[in-house]
Design a protein around this motif. Sequence first.
Motif, PDB file in Angstrom:
ATOM      1  N   UNK A 202       0.840  -1.194   0.000  1.00 19.58           N
ATOM      2  CA  UNK A 202       0.000   0.000   0.000  1.00 19.58           C
ATOM      3  C   UNK A 202       0.881   1.251   0.000  1.00 19.58           C
ATOM      4  N   UNK A 203       1.916   1.230   0.878  1.00 20.87           N
ATOM      5  CA  UNK A 203       2.815   2.381   0.952  1.00 20.87           C
ATOM      6  C   UNK A 203       3.513   2.582  -0.396  1.00 20.87           C
ATOM      7  N   UNK A 204       3.904   1.437  -0.993  1.00 20.34           N
ATOM      8  CA  UNK A 204       4.576   1.520  -2.291  1.00 20.34           C
ATOM      9  C   UNK A 204       3.649   2.156  -3.337  1.00 20.34           C
ATOM     10  N   UNK A 205       2.399   1.699  -3.307  1.00 19.28           N
ATOM     11  CA  UNK A 205       1.411   2.247  -4.234  1.00 19.28           C
ATOM     12  C   UNK A 205       1.251   3.745  -4.032  1.00 19.28           C
ATOM     13  N   UNK A 206       1.164   4.132  -2.749  1.00 22.29           N
ATOM     14  CA  UNK A 206       1.014   5.562  -2.452  1.00 22.29           C
ATOM     15  C   UNK A 206       2.181   6.341  -3.012  1.00 22.29           C
ATOM     16  N   UNK A 207       3.387   5.748  -2.816  1.00 18.04           N
ATOM     17  CA  UNK A 207       4.587   6.446  -3.260  1.00 18.04           C
ATOM     18  C   UNK A 207       4.557   6.584  -4.797  1.00 18.04           C
ATOM     19  N   UNK A 208       4.169   5.489  -5.447  1.00 18.27           N
ATOM     20  CA  UNK A 208       4.124   5.519  -6.915  1.00 18.27           C
ATOM     21  C   UNK A 208       3.110   6.550  -7.390  1.00 18.27           C
ATOM     22  N   UNK A 209       1.985   6.594  -6.670  1.00 18.79           N
ATOM     23  CA  UNK A 209       0.936   7.542  -7.048  1.00 18.79           C
ATOM     24  C   UNK A 209       1.444   8.973  -6.889  1.00 18.79           C
ATOM     25  N   UNK A 210       2.143   9.210  -5.754  1.00 20.63           N
ATOM     26  CA  UNK A 210       2.666  10.557  -5.495  1.00 20.63           C
ATOM     27  C   UNK A 210       3.686  10.923  -6.578  1.00 20.63           C
ATOM     28  N   UNK A 211       4.552   9.943  -6.918  1.00 20.69           N
ATOM     29  CA  UNK A 211       5.557  10.202  -7.952  1.00 20.69           C
ATOM     30  C   UNK A 211       4.881  10.527  -9.275  1.00 20.69           C
TER      31      UNK A 211
ATOM     32  N   UNK B 135       2.438  16.988 -12.584  1.00 18.47           N
ATOM     33  CA  UNK B 135       2.475  18.423 -12.319  1.00 18.47           C
ATOM     34  C   UNK B 135       3.658  19.059 -13.040  1.00 18.47           C
ATOM     35  N   UNK B 136       4.799  18.351 -12.982  1.00 20.97           N
ATOM     36  CA  UNK B 136       6.017  18.851 -13.641  1.00 20.97           C
ATOM     37  C   UNK B 136       5.775  19.012 -15.138  1.00 20.97           C
TER      38      UNK B 136
ATOM     39  N   UNK C 207       3.010  19.272 -16.656  1.00 22.98           N
ATOM     40  CA  UNK C 207       2.027  20.322 -16.937  1.00 22.98           C
ATOM     41  C   UNK C 207       2.711  21.692 -16.918  1.00 22.98           C
ATOM     42  N   UNK C 208       3.594  21.848 -15.885  1.00 26.55           N
ATOM     43  CA  UNK C 208       4.312  23.109 -15.748  1.00 26.55           C
ATOM     44  C   UNK C 208       5.180  23.347 -16.992  1.00 26.55           C
ATOM     45  N   UNK C 209       5.900  22.257 -17.377  1.00 21.25           N
ATOM     46  CA  UNK C 209       6.772  22.367 -18.552  1.00 21.25           C
ATOM     47  C   UNK C 209       5.975  22.747 -19.785  1.00 21.25           C
ATOM     48  N   UNK C 210       4.858  22.070 -19.959  1.00 21.66           N
ATOM     49  CA  UNK C 210       4.023  22.317 -21.131  1.00 21.66           C
ATOM     50  C   UNK C 210       3.578  23.765 -21.137  1.00 21.66           C
ATOM     51  N   UNK C 211       3.199  24.240 -19.950  1.00 25.83           N
ATOM     52  CA  UNK C 211       2.758  25.615 -19.819  1.00 25.83           C
ATOM     53  C   UNK C 211       3.876  26.569 -20.234  1.00 25.83           C
ATOM     54  N   UNK C 212       5.084  26.253 -19.694  1.00 29.60           N
ATOM     55  CA  UNK C 212       6.235  27.122 -19.970  1.00 29.60           C
ATOM     56  C   UNK C 212       6.529  27.139 -21.470  1.00 29.60           C
TER      57      UNK C 212
END
Lengths: 212, 251
Positions: free
Chosen positions: A109-118, A124-125, A127-132
């Motif tokens: 479960x923790x691994x899944x959470x970590x993967x999800x967060x990554x 987000x990164x 999206x930011x890049x695309x925006x830039x």
Amino acid sequence: MAGNTTKIIIVAQAEGEAASGAEETHDAIVVEGEHAPAEGEAHAATEAHAEVFPPFDPAGFGGQLFWLAVTFATLYLVMSRVALPRIGGILETRRTRIEGDLKEAERLRIETDRALAAYEDALAEARKNAHAIAEETRSSIKADIDNKRKSVEADLAQRVAEAEARIQQTKTAALSNVDAIAAETARELVAKLAGKVTAQQARSAVALVVKE
Amino acid sequence: MADPNKVDPIHQFAITDIISFGEDGFSFSNSSLFMVLTVGAICLYLLLSTTGRSIIPSRAQALSEMLYEFVANMVRDSAGMEGMKFFPFVFSLFMFVLVANLFGMFPFFFTVTSHIIVTFALAILVFLTVIVYGFWRNGPKFLKLFVPAGVPAYVLPIVVPIEIVSFLSRPISLSVRLFANILAGHITLKVFAGFIVTLGSLGFLGWIGAILPLIMTVAITALEFLVAVLQAYVFAVLTSMYINDAIHPSH
């Protein structure tokens, strides 16, 4: 309790068949009921065996105690050495297995959470890049357009100025020709109407008219 | 038993020798036979049902595990983790009394626990275990058992003798409770069942009249099953509590 047992004994005795030894039997039972079993044991065992209420018959005590000791000791040994350790082992194995499984599930479960967060970070990164990139492209395009427009405008302005200059030039040239043509025309006209006029006279006459 | 008018509710408790080894009284009687059967049934069931050692238990294994956990929780709740060293002892007592009681519910079976000498022997075993372990573990402090904490000094002359008497009467109450319950139940059952036979011999009206004792017999049989289990439980619970006294004598 003593009262109860005596009653039961009497019932038992009444149910019994031997009427001849009733007195003696009764005595024996009373002795047994009121004193320690050890004292009445021999007496009761020899004379009142058949009539005594069986659970209080001391004749059976020895055998029962002996076999109880043997069987209960066997039971205790089998239980403590074999059966209970085995069942305890089964339960322990199951408990560790369940705990292990739960721990594994928690780890996953923790691994899944970590993967999800990554994944979300990466998203987000990106999206930011695309925006830039979009912003950069837009600004570069805008700058490009501005540049082109500026150069086009400059070009146009220059051409307009040139054209205007040319028009002006042509206009002055034309205007200067107009005087000459008018003078020529006037001299020709006057000559036809009134005889010869010198070019000098015609020119001064036109200049007089143009001045008015 | 051929004569229907002669009902003998005591006969079921009679001890008859099966194999006699002479006059010394150690002969193999019907009581001995049922002790052997009781122990044999317990051992066979527990061992056979757990041979698989399955993580997911079969029904038979689940029952063995339930019995184990039931007694284990009982001992742990009353006597704490330290009391668990007596778990095999309490478990053996519980199973022995339980199966002996339940065997007694079969017609023509001998009820081992209907004899005071057997229940008394088991109770004395518990009593001696408590005393020996209590002194071995706590030394003279074991006597604190008779001096409840928090009782004012002037009440002690009254309380201490009461505590001593209640302690000494434990083996008696423990054994008589079990014995009397089983004995009385079996006699009652036999008497009511005897009424059916006696009334039935009177003819048609007797048969109608026999319905009442028949209902009673059925009801008492159910009650006796309850008593058989309950008394085994009570015996084991009290044993656990007495063992707790041996481990923690100062209340």
